[in-house]
Design an enzyme around this catalytic site. Structure first.
Site, short mmCIF file in Angstrom:
data_model
loop_
_atom_site.label_atom_id
_atom_site.label_comp_id
_atom_site.label_asym_id
_atom_site.label_seq_id
_atom_site.Cartn_x
_atom_site.Cartn_y
_atom_site.Cartn_z
N GLU A 165 -16.00 -6.98 -5.70
CA GLU A 165 -17.15 -7.74 -5.25
C GLU A 165 -17.63 -7.29 -3.87
O GLU A 165 -18.83 -7.12 -3.62
CB GLU A 165 -16.81 -9.24 -5.21
N GLU A 208 -3.74 -20.75 -4.16
CA GLU A 208 -3.32 -19.36 -4.26
C GLU A 208 -1.90 -19.18 -3.74
O GLU A 208 -1.18 -18.29 -4.18
CB GLU A 208 -4.29 -18.45 -3.49
#
Length: 530
Positions: free
Chosen positions: A215, A355
């Site tokens: 990205e 995460e």
């Protein structure tokens, strides 16, 4: 599901299980308040102006004592000391996690692998300060020899969420070029950001630890093309800087060597805003305010290392999290900042928390506990009150809430509104506690007894913000130790990254045979639509 971990076999864990059953069988949260007039004093902690009130959690002094025993059984304090001393606490990658060193005020050395990393950190900080000053003062100019008016930070995940949160929270301290953030690979994000910018006076900072994130590189290429149309291919390099652990890749992309700032392998992405990833912030708010941010985090680091468990904010916040997740089996927690400037806090904590602790496999090959990281979600109050608070008050699932509020706004002209905002915050936590009473219709009834924690401090400043974020970092670490997971890797994220290249070929009807029928069908439908 994994087999029972060692911590679940300890005396403390089994005692907490029995205690929880007895507690909920004999007391409601409202009864605990009725029986203890000093409950707030007994179950709140303070560090300077920062108050952490956990009196609205269903626990007693015995609960706290047992939770402290659990922390001792899990070796939380020893693991904390290993974290700060540079031991390889990230065992799946065999390296330390030394984000705390980035904000350390100590003049002592910290040797990791025969290298004094404090010297490397100070050298890196000196380069960052010099570069930021030259941008801020107009000494380092754009192609047209004019100062940069805008800085666009290109990153994703930890390279975006932390800096974006801090930049928004510290909006009152911005006195440098305007700061913008691009993260989504959807090209409309980039297009919307640059629509009003002058390419001849815009600097892009590409933040990627590996300098291979799909990205980020796609957006960096868009920036390069956008600039080339305005300044020409030969001068594009004057509009780029980079923060990365892969300087050779940044140089190959076209960033000048003197504009590449190094990261280290021992800094995880979601813990990296204190590093060169914070360069956009340094440019926006200046050296003093950026280092005040680091000082605030360092203040919490010192408290975490020195305060006894019963007075230690990160330790107690983490233990309450374990109490809710493992003994009440609450699957989520809601983060509710009553501050528009802290509106990105829930998203930042989603990454930090999920995460880090959203894992099944335990650290070092050990098995994790049955229930690890909860789902983290939330939004700003009072907007959230008109969105999902209905579920918080009357839903079938209990959601522990974390309210975050500041006593004072930066602008005295806003005091009247801020007073109403604070009243909303206090009213919601009170309503979750007490619910409704009396003989009323079922659809109006709120059972109450719903747990919440409230964090209050005076004002959003660089120092208080750094302190708050370090508190959450350490809470996450405490929970990870008890759950037996490694808070510093993210192999689930890596799996998704590894499949992107394959799916690009599938989009072009190549290599599709080995894919499942759903993936094949979706790709075929998209090809037809495109």
């Amino acid at each position: 599901m994994f087999t029972t971990s060692g911590i679940e076999q300890t005396h403390a864990w089994k005692e907490l299980q029995a205690h929880q059953r007895t507690l909920i069988g004999t007391h409601t949260l409202r009864q605990l308040f009725a029986e203890d007039s000093a409950r707030f004093d007994n179950f709140s902690l303070q560090l300077d102006d920062l108050l952490m009130d956990f009196s609205k959690v269903c626990l007693t002094a015995k609960t706290v004592s047992l939770l402290i025993q659990l922390a001792q059984a899990a070796g939380v304090e020893a693991r904390r000391d290993a974290l700060f001393s540079g031991d390889a606490v990230n065992d799946s990658e065999d390296r330390p996690a030394l984000h705390t060193a980035l904000r350390s005020q100590s003049k002592s050395s910290l040797i990791v692998g025969s290298i004094d990393i404090m010297t490397a950190i100070r050298q890196s900080q000196a380069r960052l300060i010099d570069f930021a000053k030259r941008i801020r003062h107009g000494n380092l100019t754009a192609t047209n020899e004019q100062p940069f008016t805008d800085v666009v930070s290109i990153g994703i995940g930890g390279s975006d969420l932390g800096p974006r949160l801090v930049a928004t929270a510290l909006r009152s301290y911005h006195d440098g070029p305007r700061l913008h953030f691009v993260s989504n690979i959807d090209g409309t994000h980039f297009a919307d950001i640059v629509a009003t910018l002058d390419p001849c006076r815009t600097l892009f900072i590409v933040s990627s630890k590996s300098f291979s994130t799909t990205e980020t590189l796609a957006n960096a290429e868009m920036a390069k093309n956008w600039l080339a149309h305005a300044v020409g291919d030969n001068d594009v390099w004057r509009h780029f800087a980079a923060a990365t652990a892969a300087p050779e890749k940044a140089a190959a992309f076209g960033v000048a060597r003197e504009c590449i700032f190094e990261l280290w392998g021992w800094v995880g992405g979601r813990y990296s805003l204190w590093s060169a990833i914070g360069l956009p912030l340094l440019i926006a708010v200046g050296t003093k305010h950026f280092f005040d941010l680091l000082s605030g985090a360092h203040c919490m680091d010192k408290h975490f290392c020195a305060a006894p468990v019963s007075k230690n904010l990160p330790l107690m916040l983490g233990l309450v999290g374990v109490w809710h997740r493992n003994f009440f089996r609450y699957p989520t927690r809601a983060v509710l900042p009553y501050s528009h400037r802290l509106r990105h806090l829930p998203a930042y904590l989603q990454q930090l928390d999920m995460e880090s602790n959203g894992k099944q496999a335990g650290a070092g090959g050990r098995t994790a506990v049955r229930h690890t990281g909860p789902v983290v979600w939330g939004a700003t109050g009072s907007n959230a009150q008109h969105a999902f608070f209905q579920l918080l008050h009357q839903g079938t699932d209990v959601v522990p809430c974390e309210f975050v509020a500041v006593a004072r706004s930066h602008d005295s002209a806003l005091d009247a509104n801020h007073r109403v905002l604070l009243a909303n915050c206090l009213a919601q936590s009170e309503a979750l506690l007490h619910g409704t009473s009396g003989d009323i219709e079922p659809h109006r009834r709120c059972v109450g007894g719903r747990p919440s924690i409230t964090l209050l401090f005076e004002k959003i400043t660089p120092f208080t913000l750094g302190r708050l974020l370090a508190l959450y970092e350490h809470r996450t670490f405490v929970e990870s130790v008890i759950w037996g997971v490694n808070a510093f890797d993210q192999w689930g994220v890596e799996l998704g990254k590894s499949l992107i290249g394959e799916l690009l070929t599938v989009m072009d009807d190549e290599g599709i045979a080995g894919k499942d029928s759903s993936t094949r069908g979706q790709a075929a439908h998209l090809r037809r639509l495109r």
